[in-house]
Design a protein around this motif. Structure first.
Motif, PDB file in Angstrom:
ATOM      1  N   THR A 107       0.838  -1.197   0.000  1.00 41.80           N
ATOM      2  CA  THR A 107       0.000   0.000   0.000  1.00 41.80           C
ATOM      3  C   THR A 107       0.882   1.259   0.000  1.00 41.80           C
ATOM      4  N   LEU A 108       0.538   2.186  -0.860  1.00 42.04           N
ATOM      5  CA  LEU A 108       1.218   3.478  -0.917  1.00 42.04           C
ATOM      6  C   LEU A 108       0.286   4.528  -0.314  1.00 42.04           C
ATOM      7  N   VAL A 109       0.700   5.137   0.777  1.00 43.36           N
ATOM      8  CA  VAL A 109      -0.053   6.232   1.391  1.00 43.36           C
ATOM      9  C   VAL A 109       0.708   7.519   1.076  1.00 43.36           C
ATOM     10  N   TRP A 110       0.012   8.501   0.496  1.00 42.53           N
ATOM     11  CA  TRP A 110       0.752   9.677   0.070  1.00 42.53           C
ATOM     12  C   TRP A 110      -0.070  10.953   0.187  1.00 42.53           C
ATOM     13  N   ALA A 111       0.657  12.073   0.215  1.00 43.44           N
ATOM     14  CA  ALA A 111       0.051  13.402   0.245  1.00 43.44           C
ATOM     15  C   ALA A 111       0.913  14.318  -0.620  1.00 43.44           C
ATOM     16  N   GLN A 112       0.312  15.422  -1.033  1.00 45.42           N
ATOM     17  CA  GLN A 112       1.046  16.343  -1.899  1.00 45.42           C
ATOM     18  C   GLN A 112       0.730  17.777  -1.506  1.00 45.42           C
ATOM     19  N   ALA A 113       1.685  18.663  -1.794  1.00 42.56           N
ATOM     20  CA  ALA A 113       1.524  20.099  -1.535  1.00 42.56           C
ATOM     21  C   ALA A 113       1.830  20.852  -2.824  1.00 42.56           C
TER      22      ALA A 113
ATOM     23  N   GLU B  32      14.967  25.225 -18.194  1.00 44.04           N
ATOM     24  CA  GLU B  32      15.180  26.481 -17.508  1.00 44.04           C
ATOM     25  C   GLU B  32      15.428  26.312 -16.016  1.00 44.04           C
ATOM     26  N   ASP B  33      15.230  25.115 -15.503  1.00 39.65           N
ATOM     27  CA  ASP B  33      15.387  24.901 -14.071  1.00 39.65           C
ATOM     28  C   ASP B  33      15.844  23.470 -13.833  1.00 39.65           C
ATOM     29  N   ASP B  34      16.344  23.215 -12.611  1.00 39.47           N
ATOM     30  CA  ASP B  34      16.706  21.850 -12.249  1.00 39.47           C
ATOM     31  C   ASP B  34      15.451  20.977 -12.151  1.00 39.47           C
ATOM     32  N   ALA B  35      15.652  19.688 -12.225  1.00 43.04           N
ATOM     33  CA  ALA B  35      14.562  18.731 -12.074  1.00 43.04           C
ATOM     34  C   ALA B  35      15.114  17.450 -11.472  1.00 43.04           C
ATOM     35  N   CYS B  36      14.279  16.790 -10.671  1.00 40.57           N
ATOM     36  CA  CYS B  36      14.650  15.507 -10.069  1.00 40.57           C
ATOM     37  C   CYS B  36      13.631  14.435 -10.464  1.00 40.57           C
ATOM     38  N   VAL B  37      14.135  13.222 -10.627  1.00 42.23           N
ATOM     39  CA  VAL B  37      13.275  12.074 -10.933  1.00 42.23           C
ATOM     40  C   VAL B  37      13.630  10.949  -9.969  1.00 42.23           C
ATOM     41  N   LEU B  38      12.623  10.355  -9.354  1.00 38.54           N
ATOM     42  CA  LEU B  38      12.801   9.209  -8.462  1.00 38.54           C
ATOM     43  C   LEU B  38      11.900   8.083  -8.972  1.00 38.54           C
ATOM     44  N   ILE B  39      12.477   6.919  -9.212  1.00 31.97           N
ATOM     45  CA  ILE B  39      11.713   5.770  -9.707  1.00 31.97           C
ATOM     46  C   ILE B  39      11.811   4.626  -8.709  1.00 31.97           C
ATOM     47  N   ALA B  40      10.651   4.046  -8.399  1.00 33.27           N
ATOM     48  CA  ALA B  40      10.565   2.879  -7.519  1.00 33.27           C
ATOM     49  C   ALA B  40       9.886   1.758  -8.272  1.00 33.27           C
ATOM     50  N   LYS B  41      10.545   0.598  -8.366  1.00 37.93           N
ATOM     51  CA  LYS B  41       9.968  -0.570  -9.043  1.00 37.93           C
ATOM     52  C   LYS B  41       9.643  -1.616  -7.987  1.00 37.93           C
ATOM     53  N   VAL B  42       8.399  -2.066  -7.966  1.00 38.07           N
ATOM     54  CA  VAL B  42       7.944  -3.030  -6.967  1.00 38.07           C
ATOM     55  C   VAL B  42       8.456  -4.408  -7.397  1.00 38.07           C
ATOM     56  N   THR B  43       9.223  -5.050  -6.517  1.00 38.10           N
ATOM     57  CA  THR B  43       9.838  -6.331  -6.871  1.00 38.10           C
ATOM     58  C   THR B  43       9.089  -7.524  -6.305  1.00 38.10           C
ATOM     59  N   SER B  44       8.330  -7.312  -5.211  1.00 37.24           N
ATOM     60  CA  SER B  44       7.574  -8.449  -4.651  1.00 37.24           C
ATOM     61  C   SER B  44       6.455  -7.916  -3.778  1.00 37.24           C
TER      62      SER B  44
ATOM     63  N   LEU C 271      -0.284  -1.248  -4.885  1.00 44.29           N
ATOM     64  CA  LEU C 271       0.632  -1.554  -5.980  1.00 44.29           C
ATOM     65  C   LEU C 271       0.727  -3.059  -6.183  1.00 44.29           C
ATOM     66  N   GLU C 272       1.263  -3.435  -7.319  1.00 41.44           N
ATOM     67  CA  GLU C 272       1.426  -4.848  -7.666  1.00 41.44           C
ATOM     68  C   GLU C 272       2.874  -5.102  -8.055  1.00 41.44           C
TER      69      GLU C 272
END
Length: 476
Positions: A363-369, A464-476, A408-409
């Motif tokens: 389970t992914l519990v999340w919030a955003q601003a 024009e600006d910096d950017a970040c990318v984060l990737i999470a792959k569910v393995t099990s 997630l699966e």
């Protein structure tokens, strides 16, 4: 007293008027072109780069104005030399004093007869030195009385070398006019030799270069200011990079969490630097194994650039980690971050996504601003998760942030990113292009492979600006 034109020097003949007039026309056209470009430079005294540009244009205009005046004198030939028969004769033969500030008043001539101790000045020289044309010109012995004390030795040395060693004069000194104004004068001259080889007189051309020197000083000062600004920017950039590298996770390549037990997430991240700004922004990414076995995933962006923003980002990221380790859920965590930004001495705005992944239930519990929602890729297709309510951090006091849950699966790929991937910080355009990569994400085996896909799509493009990318792959 014979002038230098007849004492061992053939009389100079004015050049052909047509050729000189053509040069004058070219000089004036060039001056007009430079002036037109100069007027297009914004008059912003707070910008060292624009001050430097305007100073260079002013210097070029001064030099072109001098060239125009000198060519006019060349076309018209030498001015009449006053008779040395006394002050009245000098006053009668001297041309009327030009209007102060005119171009021709900046170049004058003089001759000093060593045999009779008489002097003759052109009307322009009277104007430069601010003296009354009705009084006799100063002798060589009297001339230093007009010169600043610190410049008198220089003038004395030049005159002595000319009279004793027959050396040419080429130097500058400052004079004080009767009205107290200090002017810089450039003097060029040479001795006039008698038939027996002795020095009979000395003649000189004196040019008022005060405005030119002021322009040169302005150019030098603005150049120095730009250099200092550049050095400060380089130091700030280096400090911001070091601060960001010290705060962001040190891992490179893939990270598998949790460290103990069955690994459930394969993680990879990357920062894409701005191609237009030399300053570091406030973007961050983070992945942290929590005490209860859950995993914290977060990305965010504090507005602005530079050391202060990088420091604020470090503070914010530290608060995220501390509160997550204490068990604070994403929604309340965002509310506390908002209070933190609202209470800082330097107000700032930020956006963020904070997730807690529970491996037991996937389970992914999340919030955003005020931040782009995570993207979920499954079986070759992608979608954006539905965002719970949440405003920008620091935008309003007492804001409440909702939470959302997503199951997630195994094989799912979750992508979190900050703005700045595409020009104009167009979040919708970035999301659409990321979703178009779904077929390629469906074929990746690791999170690091997913980062490579993003880099191939966005890495070489201008942003024009910096950017970040984060990737999470569910393995099990």
């Amino acid at each position: 007293m014979s002038s230098h034109l007849s004492a061992g020097h053939p009389a100079a003949q004015p050049p052909g008027r047509g050729s000189v007039d053509a040069l004058i026309s070219q000089a004036r056209r060039l001056k007009g072109d430079v002036d037109a470009v100069r007027r297009d430079v914004p008059a912003d005294d707070s910008d060292p780069q624009e001050r430097w540009q305007r100073a260079l244009y002013d210097l070029a205009l001064h030099q072109l104005s001098d060239l125009d005046a000198h060519l006019a004198q060349l076309r018209d030939g030498p001015p009449p030399v006053p008779s040395p028969a006394g002050a009245e004769s000098a006053a009668r033969t001297a041309p009327p004093a030009p209007r102060r500030g005119s171009l021709l008043s900046r170049v004058g001539s003089a001759e000093w007869n060593l045999l009779t101790d008489e002097a003759s000045w052109s009307g322009e020289l009277y104007e430069i030195l601010g003296r009354d044309p009705g009084v006799p010109p100063l002798t060589l012995d009297e001339l230093p009385s007009l010169v600043l004390d610190e410049d008198r030795p220089k003038l004395t040395a030049m005159v002595t070398d000319c009279l004793v060693d027959a050396q040419r004069i080429d130097g500058e000194f400052r004079v004080v006019r009767p009205d107290g104004e200090v002017r810089t004068v450039h003097m060029m001259g040479e001795p006039v030799l008698a038939a027996d080889g002795s020095t009979a007189s000395m003649w000189a051309v004196l040019r008022d270069v005060s405005e030119l020197r002021r322009s040169e000083r302005a150019v030098s000062e603005t150049r120095d200011s730009l250099q200092r600004q550049r050095q400060r920017a380089q130091s700030e950039h280096r400090l911001a990079v070091e601060l960001q590298e010290a705060v962001l996770p040190p891992w490179r390549g893939s990270l598998r969490l949790p460290h103990r037990g069955t690994e459930t997430l394969d993680l990879a991240a990357h920062c894409l630097r701005s191609s237009t700004s030399a300053l570091i922004g406030g973007d961050w990414y983070d992945a942290l194994e929590l005490a209860d076995g859950e995993t914290l995933l977060s990305v965010g962006d504090l507005t602005g650039h530079g050391v202060a923003v990088a420091s604020g980002m470090a503070t914010l990221l530290g608060a995220v980690r501390g509160m997550a380790m204490a068990g604070t859920q994403p929604g309340p965590l965002m509310a506390l971050l908002n209070q933190l930004l609202d209470a800082t001495a330097h107000p700032a705005l930020g956006s963020a996504v904070c997730c807690r992944y529970r491996p037991g239930t996937r389970t992914l519990v999340w919030a955003q601003a005020g931040h782009p929602a995570p993207l979920l890729f499954r079986d070759g297709t992608g979608r954006r998760l539905d965002s719970p309510d949440g405003v920008l951090l620091g935008a309003t006091s007492g804001a409440v942030y909702a939470q959302a849950e997503e199951t997630l699966e195994p094989g799912d790929l979750l992508l979190l990113h900050t703005d700045g991937l595409v020009p104009g910080r167009d979040s919708a355009a970035a999301v659409n292009r990321l979703l178009d990569l779904a077929p390629r994400f469906g074929g990746v085996r690791t999170a690091q492979d997913g980062v490579r896909v993003v880099m191939e799509e966005f890495g070489e493009r201008a942003r024009e600006d910096d950017a970040c990318v984060l990737i999470a792959k569910v393995t099990s």
